[in-house]
Design a protein around this motif. Structure first.
Motif, PDB file in Angstrom:
ATOM      1  N   ILE A 108       0.890  -1.219   0.034  1.00  0.00           N
ATOM      2  CA  ILE A 108       0.007   0.007   0.024  1.00  0.00           C
ATOM      3  C   ILE A 108       0.803   1.280  -0.099  1.00  0.00           C
ATOM      4  O   ILE A 108       0.782   2.085  -0.665  1.00  0.00           O
ATOM      5  N   ASN A 109       1.865   1.325   1.134  1.00  0.00           N
ATOM      6  CA  ASN A 109       2.718   2.634   0.809  1.00  0.00           C
ATOM      7  C   ASN A 109       3.364   2.822  -0.275  1.00  0.00           C
ATOM      8  O   ASN A 109       3.134   4.048  -0.863  1.00  0.00           O
ATOM      9  N   PRO A 110       4.150   1.846  -0.959  1.00  0.00           N
ATOM     10  CA  PRO A 110       4.635   2.320  -2.213  1.00  0.00           C
ATOM     11  C   PRO A 110       3.805   2.496  -3.201  1.00  0.00           C
ATOM     12  O   PRO A 110       4.131   3.448  -3.934  1.00  0.00           O
ATOM     13  N   HIS A 111       2.718   1.915  -3.359  1.00  0.00           N
ATOM     14  CA  HIS A 111       1.686   2.188  -4.338  1.00  0.00           C
ATOM     15  C   HIS A 111       1.091   3.567  -4.253  1.00  0.00           C
ATOM     16  O   HIS A 111       1.158   4.343  -5.162  1.00  0.00           O
ATOM     17  N   PHE A 112       0.850   3.978  -3.000  1.00  0.00           N
ATOM     18  CA  PHE A 112       0.392   5.335  -2.618  1.00  0.00           C
ATOM     19  C   PHE A 112       1.435   6.449  -2.882  1.00  0.00           C
ATOM     20  O   PHE A 112       1.186   7.403  -3.451  1.00  0.00           O
ATOM     21  N   LEU A 113       2.567   6.039  -2.323  1.00  0.00           N
ATOM     22  CA  LEU A 113       3.667   7.124  -2.460  1.00  0.00           C
ATOM     23  C   LEU A 113       4.031   7.456  -4.014  1.00  0.00           C
ATOM     24  O   LEU A 113       4.284   8.488  -4.309  1.00  0.00           O
ATOM     25  N   PHE A 114       4.134   6.250  -4.797  1.00  0.00           N
ATOM     26  CA  PHE A 114       4.233   6.443  -5.985  1.00  0.00           C
ATOM     27  C   PHE A 114       3.443   7.448  -6.850  1.00  0.00           C
ATOM     28  O   PHE A 114       3.648   8.205  -7.753  1.00  0.00           O
ATOM     29  N   ASN A 115       2.230   7.270  -6.561  1.00  0.00           N
ATOM     30  CA  ASN A 115       1.026   8.013  -7.025  1.00  0.00           C
ATOM     31  C   ASN A 115       0.985   9.527  -6.557  1.00  0.00           C
ATOM     32  O   ASN A 115       0.980  10.314  -7.418  1.00  0.00           O
ATOM     33  N   SER A 116       1.338   9.777  -5.329  1.00  0.00           N
ATOM     34  CA  SER A 116       1.545  11.001  -4.770  1.00  0.00           C
ATOM     35  C   SER A 116       2.690  11.780  -5.385  1.00  0.00           C
ATOM     36  O   SER A 116       2.936  12.944  -5.525  1.00  0.00           O
ATOM     37  N   LEU A 117       3.719  11.004  -5.207  1.00  0.00           N
ATOM     38  CA  LEU A 117       5.027  11.825  -5.718  1.00  0.00           C
ATOM     39  C   LEU A 117       4.871  12.103  -7.152  1.00  0.00           C
ATOM     40  O   LEU A 117       5.630  13.322  -7.526  1.00  0.00           O
ATOM     41  N   ASN A 118       4.202  11.269  -8.098  1.00  0.00           N
ATOM     42  CA  ASN A 118       3.903  11.792  -9.400  1.00  0.00           C
ATOM     43  C   ASN A 118       3.135  12.979  -9.409  1.00  0.00           C
ATOM     44  O   ASN A 118       3.327  13.952 -10.401  1.00  0.00           O
ATOM     45  N   SER A 119       2.447  13.189  -8.571  1.00  0.00           N
ATOM     46  CA  SER A 119       1.274  14.291  -8.436  1.00  0.00           C
ATOM     47  C   SER A 119       2.299  15.534  -7.989  1.00  0.00           C
ATOM     48  O   SER A 119       2.181  16.746  -8.725  1.00  0.00           O
ATOM     49  N   ILE A 120       2.872  15.315  -6.939  1.00  0.00           N
ATOM     50  CA  ILE A 120       3.739  16.759  -6.590  1.00  0.00           C
ATOM     51  C   ILE A 120       4.972  16.962  -7.559  1.00  0.00           C
ATOM     52  O   ILE A 120       5.312  18.037  -7.497  1.00  0.00           O
ATOM     53  N   TYR A 121       5.372  15.941  -8.243  1.00  0.00           N
ATOM     54  CA  TYR A 121       6.368  16.113  -9.271  1.00  0.00           C
ATOM     55  C   TYR A 121       5.611  17.012 -10.339  1.00  0.00           C
ATOM     56  O   TYR A 121       6.183  17.791 -10.961  1.00  0.00           O
ATOM     57  N   SER A 122       4.280  16.824 -10.761  1.00  0.00           N
ATOM     58  CA  SER A 122       3.618  17.650 -11.726  1.00  0.00           C
ATOM     59  C   SER A 122       3.664  19.126 -11.191  1.00  0.00           C
ATOM     60  O   SER A 122       3.963  20.238 -11.742  1.00  0.00           O
ATOM     61  N   LEU A 123       3.179  19.493  -9.844  1.00  0.00           N
ATOM     62  CA  LEU A 123       3.306  20.576  -9.258  1.00  0.00           C
ATOM     63  C   LEU A 123       4.565  21.400  -9.428  1.00  0.00           C
ATOM     64  O   LEU A 123       4.748  22.494  -9.606  1.00  0.00           O
ATOM     65  N   ALA A 124       5.780  20.488  -8.780  1.00  0.00           N
ATOM     66  CA  ALA A 124       7.117  21.166  -9.080  1.00  0.00           C
ATOM     67  C   ALA A 124       7.301  21.458 -10.311  1.00  0.00           C
ATOM     68  O   ALA A 124       8.153  22.521 -10.674  1.00  0.00           O
ATOM     69  N   TYR A 125       7.112  20.502 -11.322  1.00  0.00           N
ATOM     70  CA  TYR A 125       7.260  20.768 -12.694  1.00  0.00           C
ATOM     71  C   TYR A 125       6.847  22.225 -13.356  1.00  0.00           C
ATOM     72  O   TYR A 125       7.447  22.930 -14.088  1.00  0.00           O
TER      73      TYR A 125
END
Length: 321
Positions: free
Chosen positions: A145-162
């Motif tokens: 659960i944690n890696p799956h959730f973290l993977f999706n959340s980091l993708n979202s935050i990466y988009s914001l940072a980009y």
């Protein structure tokens, strides 16, 4: 064992002591010899022929030994106390046959007890092994659960940072709050439902930041949150799936999330408009995970209904808490 009753009280008491104490000890020793040695060494190892031979020899030895001991106390054990043969000594063959039947009873009882004990122990071992297997599987599912959730959340935050969004720090802070709950507050088998609902709200807030506050979700909770408990991280996959594969920025078709509660039941309903271009090859990991966890943790206590239509995706979960 062809034992009569002596009218002499002195001999009667000695007779009872010899028969019930001495011969009782001999029969019990046969019981435990078979229970502790012969059955484990031969019968349990399926050496049936050798076991039968050894038992026959053992019973014969015990029969001879009992008659030998009887000769030492022949007036109390081997003498006929009444009838036409009163005062005569019981011959070896009839006495031996009598001891064989007595010995067979104790051998049979020891076999029945040993098989019963082994069956109970084997069932307990199998249950323990099954519990260990299920615990290991649950631990593995939860670890996903944690890696799956973290993977999706980091993708979202990466988009914001980009995009150099000003909400990036807020998103990181929200993610840290979520991860704190996931890592430190949900290690028990069940957690307070109120904490789990707050976790869902934090996740939704994080998604709104991701969409620049243009994520539309109609989230309602009906019923009172009291002291209900729930398995942690059980509902998040459905919400995660709605944001990942659905359309979240349509004001006319918001994600609809309704949680209805009473003391013992939870009804979870979520519906989203599908975005056909928002699927990837790794989708479905979260839902497969939660289905398996439901099977393991709520057997016979849940009903999951998923409707995958052309334009909408609906998921309903009824759960006995």
């Amino acid at each position: 064992m062809f034992i009569g009753h002596n009218n002499n009280s002195k001999y009667g008491i000695r007779h009872e002591l010899i028969v019930w104490v001495l011969y009782g000890f001999i029969n019990i020793s046969l019981f435990y010899l078979n229970f502790l040695l012969l059955i484990p060494q031969f019968l349990s190892k399926k050496r049936y022929g050798l076991y039968t031979l050894i038992v026959i020899i053992t019973i014969a030895v015990y029969g001879v030994g009992k008659y030998g001991i009887g000769l030492l106390f022949e007036k109390d054990v081997l003498m006929h106390m009444g009838g036409p043969q009163k005062g005569a000594i019981i011959e070896f063959i009839p006495y031996f046959i009598d001891t064989v039947f007595t010995s067979l009873v104790f051998v049979f009882l020891s076999v029945v007890l040993k098989l019963g004990v082994d069956w109970v122990l084997n069932e307990r071992i199998q249950r323990d092994l099954e519990n260990q297997r299920l615990s290991a599987e649950l631990a593995f599912l939860k670890s996903q659960i944690n890696p799956h959730f973290l993977f999706n959340s980091l993708n979202s935050i990466y988009s914001l940072a980009y995009q150099k969004s000003e909400t990036t720090p807020e998103a990181i802070l929200k993610l840290s709050e979520i991860m704190r709950y996931m890592l430190y507050e949900c290690n028990d088998n069940k957690v307070d439902l109120s904490r789990e609902l707050q976790y869902l709200q934090n996740f939704i807030d994080l998604q709104k930041i991701r969409f620049g506050n243009k994520a539309y979700i109609d989230f309602k909770i009906e019923g009172k949150v009291r002291n209900q408990k729930i398995v942690p991280l059980l509902l998040i996959a459905f919400i995660e799936n709605a944001f990942k594969h659905g359309i979240a920025n349509d004001t006319l078709s918001p994600i609809r999330l309704l949680i209805t509660l009473d003391d013992e039941h939870l009804h979870f309903y979520i519906q989203n408009k599908k975005h056909t271009n928002n699927r990837d090859s790794s989708g479905g990991i979260g839902l497969n995970n939660v289905k398996r966890r439901l099977d393991l943790l709520y057997p016979g206590k849940y009903n999951l209904d998923i409707s995958d239509q052309i334009d909408t995706y609906t998921c309903e979960l009824s759960l006995i808490l």
